[in-house]
Structure formats: C-alpha cells, structure tokens
Design a protein around this motif. Structure first.
Motif, PDB file in Angstrom:
ATOM      1  N   LYS A  77       0.833  -1.203   0.000  1.00 53.74           N
ATOM      2  CA  LYS A  77       0.000   0.000   0.000  1.00 53.74           C
ATOM      3  C   LYS A  77       0.864   1.248   0.000  1.00 53.74           C
ATOM      4  O   LYS A  77       1.999   1.231   0.440  1.00 53.74           O
ATOM      5  N   PHE A  78       0.285   2.317  -0.514  1.00 57.94           N
ATOM      6  CA  PHE A  78       0.947   3.623  -0.522  1.00 57.94           C
ATOM      7  C   PHE A  78       0.857   4.200   0.885  1.00 57.94           C
ATOM      8  O   PHE A  78      -0.229   4.382   1.414  1.00 57.94           O
ATOM      9  N   THR A  79       1.992   4.466   1.499  1.00 54.66           N
ATOM     10  CA  THR A  79       2.026   4.910   2.887  1.00 54.66           C
ATOM     11  C   THR A  79       2.267   6.411   2.983  1.00 54.66           C
ATOM     12  O   THR A  79       2.612   7.066   1.999  1.00 54.66           O
ATOM     13  N   ARG A  80       2.128   6.929   4.194  1.00 52.01           N
ATOM     14  CA  ARG A  80       2.413   8.351   4.417  1.00 52.01           C
ATOM     15  C   ARG A  80       3.890   8.646   4.215  1.00 52.01           C
ATOM     16  O   ARG A  80       4.255   9.722   3.744  1.00 52.01           O
ATOM     17  N   ALA A  81       4.738   7.702   4.578  1.00 50.97           N
ATOM     18  CA  ALA A  81       6.181   7.896   4.377  1.00 50.97           C
ATOM     19  C   ALA A  81       6.498   7.999   2.885  1.00 50.97           C
ATOM     20  O   ALA A  81       7.311   8.825   2.469  1.00 50.97           O
ATOM     21  N   ALA A 119       4.433   9.047   0.606  1.00 52.63           N
ATOM     22  CA  ALA A 119       3.907  10.343   0.170  1.00 52.63           C
ATOM     23  C   ALA A 119       4.861  11.465   0.566  1.00 52.63           C
ATOM     24  O   ALA A 119       5.088  12.402  -0.204  1.00 52.63           O
ATOM     25  N   LEU A 120       5.432  11.358   1.769  1.00 52.74           N
ATOM     26  CA  LEU A 120       6.378  12.372   2.220  1.00 52.74           C
ATOM     27  C   LEU A 120       7.613  12.399   1.321  1.00 52.74           C
ATOM     28  O   LEU A 120       8.069  13.469   0.910  1.00 52.74           O
ATOM     29  N   TRP A 121       8.155  11.231   1.018  1.00 47.80           N
ATOM     30  CA  TRP A 121       9.328  11.180   0.147  1.00 47.80           C
ATOM     31  C   TRP A 121       9.001  11.713  -1.239  1.00 47.80           C
ATOM     32  O   TRP A 121       9.805  12.410  -1.858  1.00 47.80           O
ATOM     33  N   SER A 122       7.824  11.398  -1.744  1.00 49.41           N
ATOM     34  CA  SER A 122       7.423  11.919  -3.054  1.00 49.41           C
ATOM     35  C   SER A 122       7.345  13.437  -3.014  1.00 49.41           C
ATOM     36  O   SER A 122       7.813  14.113  -3.940  1.00 49.41           O
TER      37      SER A 122
END
Length: 131
Positions: A47-51, A53-56
């Motif tokens: 799954k796409f995680t918050r981490a 998303a943060l790195w992106s």
C-alpha cells in the motif's frame, strides 16, 4: 533474391535465434523457489504509505527548487518596481519568486481560515447529533 532491412534474404524461412525448444517441462522438472508464496492468498498488496507520500513530496519539492534556482540565475537583470508609493530595484528572478511566495502564503492563510470554519461547523454538528 533480395534482402530485408535486417540482412535476411526474403523468401526464406526464418532461422531460430536460440537453441531448439525442447518442449514443455515435465512436472518433476519444476521446483518452487523458496521465496515464492505457497498460495495466492498469502500475497499481500503493497500500500501507498504516508512515508512514501512524504518522500514523493520532498523529491518534487527539490525538483521545483532546482528549477527555481535555474530561473533566478538566468534572470539577473535588475528591474524597477513601484507599489503604493514605494519604489525599489530587484533582479527580475528574485522579484517573480517573491511574488510567487507571497501568493502561496496568501493561499495558505485563506485555506487555514476555511479549515477552522469547517472544524467549527463539524463540532457544532457533532454536538447537535449527540443531543
């Protein structure tokens, strides 16, 4: 006899590039690898995680920063500006970047006010629903 663009004569049968195909393997020839799951039910989707998303967001922000630095470095000519009686001179790239930052800050301020309004309305609705 003519040749095609790859040098093979036309009209002839194509030659295989590798060793001849020995046919399908027998069931005894195939061994499962130790890292393969035993059943499809054991496989879980990543799954796409918050981490992630943060790195992106960090990578995209750095790319935008690089583009802005190049823009500022290429637009170093000084320009005259006037606003409400004030007059000053700045490099064009710095002035445009400053205007973009001010616009972003104004957007954040308006969005923050709207979030507070929505939270207040949500709390009011929650209290009304509990009664």
């Amino acid at each position: 006899m003519s040749t095609d663009p790859y040098g093979a004569p036309t009209g002839s049968t194509p030659q295989p590039l590798g060793p001849p195909n020995p046919g399908p393997p027998s069931p005894g020839d195939i061994e499962p690898l130790p890292h393969q799951p035993a059943a499809a039910a054991d496989v879980k989707e990543v799954k796409f995680t918050r981490a992630a998303a943060l790195w992106s967001a960090v990578i995209i922000g750095l790319l935008i920063l690089i583009v802005l630095l190049i823009f500022i470095a290429q637009n170093t000519e000084s320009a005259q500006f006037a606003f409400l009686g004030w007059s000053w001179s700045l490099p064009l790239g710095v002035a445009i970047l400053g205007a973009a930052v001010c616009g972003g800050l104004l957007t954040v301020a308006v969005g923050t006010v709207r979030l507070f309004q929505l939270r207040k309305a949500a709390k009011r609705n929650l209290k009304a629903a509990r009664r």
